[in-house]
Design a protein around this motif. Structure first.
Motif, PDB file in Angstrom:
ATOM      1  N   SER A 453       0.827  -1.212   0.000  1.00  0.00           N
ATOM      2  CA  SER A 453       0.000   0.000   0.000  1.00  0.00           C
ATOM      3  C   SER A 453       0.858   1.257   0.000  1.00  0.00           C
ATOM      4  O   SER A 453       0.588   2.227  -0.720  1.00  0.00           O
ATOM      5  CB  SER A 453      -0.933  -0.005   1.214  1.00  0.00           C
ATOM      6  N   LEU A 454       1.905   1.254   0.813  1.00  0.00           N
ATOM      7  CA  LEU A 454       2.781   2.422   0.878  1.00  0.00           C
ATOM      8  C   LEU A 454       3.488   2.653  -0.447  1.00  0.00           C
ATOM      9  O   LEU A 454       3.682   3.803  -0.872  1.00  0.00           O
ATOM     10  CB  LEU A 454       3.820   2.233   1.986  1.00  0.00           C
ATOM     11  N   SER A 455       3.864   1.578  -1.134  1.00  0.00           N
ATOM     12  CA  SER A 455       4.613   1.728  -2.390  1.00  0.00           C
ATOM     13  C   SER A 455       3.763   2.315  -3.506  1.00  0.00           C
ATOM     14  O   SER A 455       4.298   2.749  -4.525  1.00  0.00           O
ATOM     15  CB  SER A 455       5.177   0.381  -2.828  1.00  0.00           C
ATOM     16  N   ARG A 456       2.442   2.302  -3.341  1.00  0.00           N
ATOM     17  CA  ARG A 456       1.557   2.870  -4.367  1.00  0.00           C
ATOM     18  C   ARG A 456       1.463   4.394  -4.280  1.00  0.00           C
ATOM     19  O   ARG A 456       0.903   5.031  -5.179  1.00  0.00           O
ATOM     20  CB  ARG A 456       0.158   2.272  -4.231  1.00  0.00           C
ATOM     21  N   LEU A 457       1.965   4.990  -3.209  1.00  0.00           N
ATOM     22  CA  LEU A 457       1.901   6.447  -3.085  1.00  0.00           C
ATOM     23  C   LEU A 457       2.708   7.087  -4.212  1.00  0.00           C
ATOM     24  O   LEU A 457       3.797   6.602  -4.562  1.00  0.00           O
ATOM     25  CB  LEU A 457       2.449   6.889  -1.722  1.00  0.00           C
ATOM     26  N   PRO A 458       2.204   8.163  -4.803  1.00  0.00           N
ATOM     27  CA  PRO A 458       2.846   8.744  -5.996  1.00  0.00           C
ATOM     28  C   PRO A 458       4.306   9.127  -5.799  1.00  0.00           C
ATOM     29  O   PRO A 458       5.104   9.004  -6.726  1.00  0.00           O
ATOM     30  CB  PRO A 458       1.985   9.983  -6.287  1.00  0.00           C
ATOM     31  N   ASP A 459       4.687   9.602  -4.614  1.00  0.00           N
ATOM     32  CA  ASP A 459       6.040  10.117  -4.409  1.00  0.00           C
ATOM     33  C   ASP A 459       6.980   9.107  -3.763  1.00  0.00           C
ATOM     34  O   ASP A 459       8.070   9.475  -3.325  1.00  0.00           O
ATOM     35  CB  ASP A 459       5.990  11.383  -3.545  1.00  0.00           C
TER      36      ASP A 459
END
Length: 724
Positions: A453-459
């Motif tokens: 889930s964290l790796s999907r954040l744009p930045d």
């Protein structure tokens, strides 16, 4: 009529207000006072010299915050933490994946790890060649280093030894140092050089300007000596505080900047009054006593206003900002001692050398009197136009964006900035500034979904964890599971280079919005900056409330009026607005960056603007107090508000303009600095002082006092109509 200029106290020495009696005492004991001042200056010089090396280096961190607790958990449970610095390793030929370069890189990593005080050293090669630690062209790789200890230990003891040892490089590798600790290690000496270089320009320039205004060499020299006295005494007073608290090295810069300005201002007030008393036919003793009684009272109130404005920094739980409160208060005390105690003794001994050889007759209706009269005839027109002008100059402040300081506060030729520029431009991510999520009781099965889930954040470029490495919602590698296991687990969220260049705080907020399946603490350098900025900004309303409230009380005690302090507060807020508008327009938006030679980042770190807020407000009140004291004195004598304003402006404005011009030039000299923080302080303060000493005092003060009329003195009203 012949005036007796000898300093002989009369029977009036034992009567009158306390400050007047103090003036006669200083006249009578002038030799003792001057001897004591010289001895005190020698002792203060010794203490000041001892204080400078004991000043501390500081970090932008919020004690007790979530990021602070996360770092403690990482160190205690996993024996790790955020890297303090990096070494940028460049292959002299080929790429960092060539066998020979790789072998040399591994050996260099091991050598860094064996250095004294280095707790951890890891590199692209030792961590399984993650993409986040290799440049996109393959020529560069990173070694990240953790060095436990406070900023003094890391920057003053470890890095000066470690950096030259490692950056010598080899036939295969070129090595350069960077990272936050190295950036700020370079910042301190550069800032100190900036201030020293500026002071070397300021002292002769101030002397020339003072001579042009005073027309006597001694009258120009004494205020400068008073500024030096204030600096030395201020540093000596800091030495008494150092055993109990840490004071930042940047406090020395504030002491140098404010010491000369306040010393000149306060002495000019006293010398000017001494000249007026002498011109009115008083002998030297009575003239000194009159100067202490009137100008001394003004200087004391002014010093109290400046000191209380800076004292509000004590409500901020950061040693870095509290340091400026200690330094500012100490240098104010130094300035008060110089102007109210030492200068009168000097005037009693050599006052004749400070009086003009040809006394120009005072004109009751000179330029400033005429200007005030014209303004008060049409207060709405003049006041309205001035207010519109100031609001237009303030308008860029509406676009203020708080950010964090990085290597771009340094000049382009600084070695650590050059290193960071390569990392920013050539690497896809910022491994050294990863966000760390620490958990004591995470279930193993929950780590992978959370990391995904964290790796999907744009930045986010990559998330490393005990369950592997993840990017764009996909598992991209095994990573180093053993690195993330211990008493619990932790995850490393590696931001993209673009995210850190834009606003790392926004990324921290995005990470914190992802619902964790277990309890986590968010740490790492971006989180530390976020928590620090939040703590500073959250306390900003309290700082403003205290600053406005305390200075309101000081002005009320001086004027016994409720309306005048309200008016003064409004005017000084306008002055501050123009200052902030200028620094946003220049340093955030980048206007004049080519002329001043800095690199805009599109944001402002909140620390320096808050410092400027307190210093500028105090100095603005400095001129407000002086002008109001002259106006109130005239009102007490005549009972006519309009005439009191016009006469007070005629007598006070020339001195305020001269003092303000000299103080503005003092600060403006720092615009040539190499460190952006110093430039910002200099330019912003110069703008605030100039606006305050001109538009505010010359136009808005008379227009508002004319509109208020008798309400100016409510509830006290007129005190006396008897001429003194």
């Amino acid at each position: 009529m012949t005036v007796d200029t000898r300093a002989r106290p009369t029977r009036a020495a034992s009567t009158g207000p306390p400050l007047r009696r103090l003036g006669f005492i200083l006249v009578r004991r002038r030799r003792f006072v001057l001897t004591l001042a010289l001895l005190g200056l020698v002792v203060a010089g010794v203490l000041a010299a001892g204080a400078v090396p004991r000043l501390s280096l500081a970090r932008f961190e919020a004690p007790g915050s979530e990021s602070d607790r996360a770092q403690a958990e990482l160190a205690e449970r996993f024996g790790t933490g955020s890297p303090d610095m990096i070494f940028l390793v460049t292959a002299r030929s080929g790429t960092v994946d060539d066998p020979a370069v790789e072998a040399a890189g591994r050996e260099l990593t091991a050598r860094v790890g064996r250095q004294d005080d280095v707790a951890e050293a890891a590199s692209y090669w030792s961590r399984g060649k993650p993409a986040t630690m290799r440049s996109e062209d393959g020529r560069h790789a990173l070694i990240v280093v953790r060095i436990p200890g406070d900023a003094n230990h890391v920057r003053a003891q470890v890095l000066p030894r470690l950096v030259p040892e490692i950056t010598r490089g080899t036939d295969l590798l070129q090595v350069r140092a960077g990272g936050g600790e190295e950036v700020f290690r370079e910042t301190v000496p550069l800032a100190r050089q900036d201030f020293v270089r500026a002071e070397l320009v300021i002292f002769p320039l101030a002397f020339v300007l003072l001579w042009l205004y005073q027309r006597r060499a001694m009258a120009a020299l004494v205020p400068i000596l008073a500024g030096l006295f204030a600096m030395v005494l201020g540093l000596a007073l800091l030495s008494a505080v150092l055993p109990f608290t840490e004071i930042s090295t940047f406090a020395l810069n504030l002491t140098l900047a404010m010491g000369l300005g306040l010393g000149i201002d306060y002495c000019l007030f006293v010398i000017q009054r001494f000249r007026e008393e002498t011109a009115n036919g008083k002998d030297r003793a009575a003239a000194v006593a009159g100067a202490v009684e009137h100008a001394g009272r003004t200087v004391l109130f002014s010093g109290l206003t400046v000191a209380t404005s800076l004292a509000v920094l004590f409500v901020l739980p950061f040693d870095f900002l509290r340091s400026f409160a200690y330094a500012g208060i100490a240098v104010v005390i130094g300035g008060l001692v110089a102007a109210v105690l030492v200068l009168p003794a000097v005037l009693a001994s050599a006052g004749g050398t400070m009086v003009p050889k040809r006394e120009r007759p005072e004109r009751a209706a000179g330029f400033w009197h005429g200007l005030a009269t014209r303004v008060m005839r049409r207060p709405l027109v003049f006041g309205g136009l001035a207010t519109v002008l100031l609001l237009v100059l303030t308008s860029p402040f509406l676009g203020l964006r708080f950010g964090v300081a990085d290597d771009r506060i340094l000049p382009p030729e600084a070695s650590s900035r050059q290193t960071q520029e390569v990392v920013r431009q050539s690497f896809p991510a910022e491994e050294t500034d990863a966000i760390q999520l620490v958990s004591r009781d995470a279930a193993t099965a929950d780590v992978a979904p959370y990391a995904t889930s964290l790796s999907r954040l744009p930045d986010v470029a990559q998330v490393d964890s005990a369950a592997g490495s993840f990017a764009n919602g996909q598992r991209v590698g095994d990573g180093d599971p053993g690195r993330f296991q211990g008493e619990g687990t932790w995850l490393s969220v590696v931001p993209s280079a673009a995210a850190l260049a834009d606003d790392p705080v926004r990324l921290v907020e995005a990470v914190r919005t992802v619902e964790p399946p277990f309890e986590v603490l968010v740490g790492g350098y971006p989180a530390e900056l976020s928590d620090y900025r939040a703590a500073v900004v959250d306390r900003l309303p309290l700082v403003l409330a205290l600053m406005l409230g305390v200075t309101f009380v000081v002005l009320f005690l001086m004027t016994r009026s409720l309306i005048i302090p309200i008016k003064a507060t409004v005017l000084n807020v306008l002055s501050l607005g123009v200052m902030f508008g200028a620094i946003v327009w220049i340093f955030q938006d980048g206007n004049l960056s080519g002329l001043l030679g800095f690199t805009p980042t599109g944001t402002l770190d909140p620390s320096i603007p808050i410092l400027m807020l307190c210093v500028a407000y105090g100095l603005s009140m400095d001129y407000e107090v002086f002008l109001l004291s002259r106006i109130k004195e005239e009102y007490d004598r005549t009972g006519d508000t309009e005439e009191a304003v016009a006469t007070g402006l005629q007598r006070g404005a020339p001195l305020i303009t001269a003092a303000g011009g000299i103080l503005a030039l003092t600060f403006a000299a720092y615009a040539t600095a190499q460190v952006t923080f110093v430039q910002m302080l200099g330019v912003g303060m110069a703008v605030a002082v100039l606006v305050d000493a001109t538009v505010i005092r010359a136009v808005l003060v008379p227009s508002l006092m004319r509109l208020a009329g008798p309400l100016n003195w409510w509830p006290r009203g007129r005190v006396s109509t008897t001429a003194r």
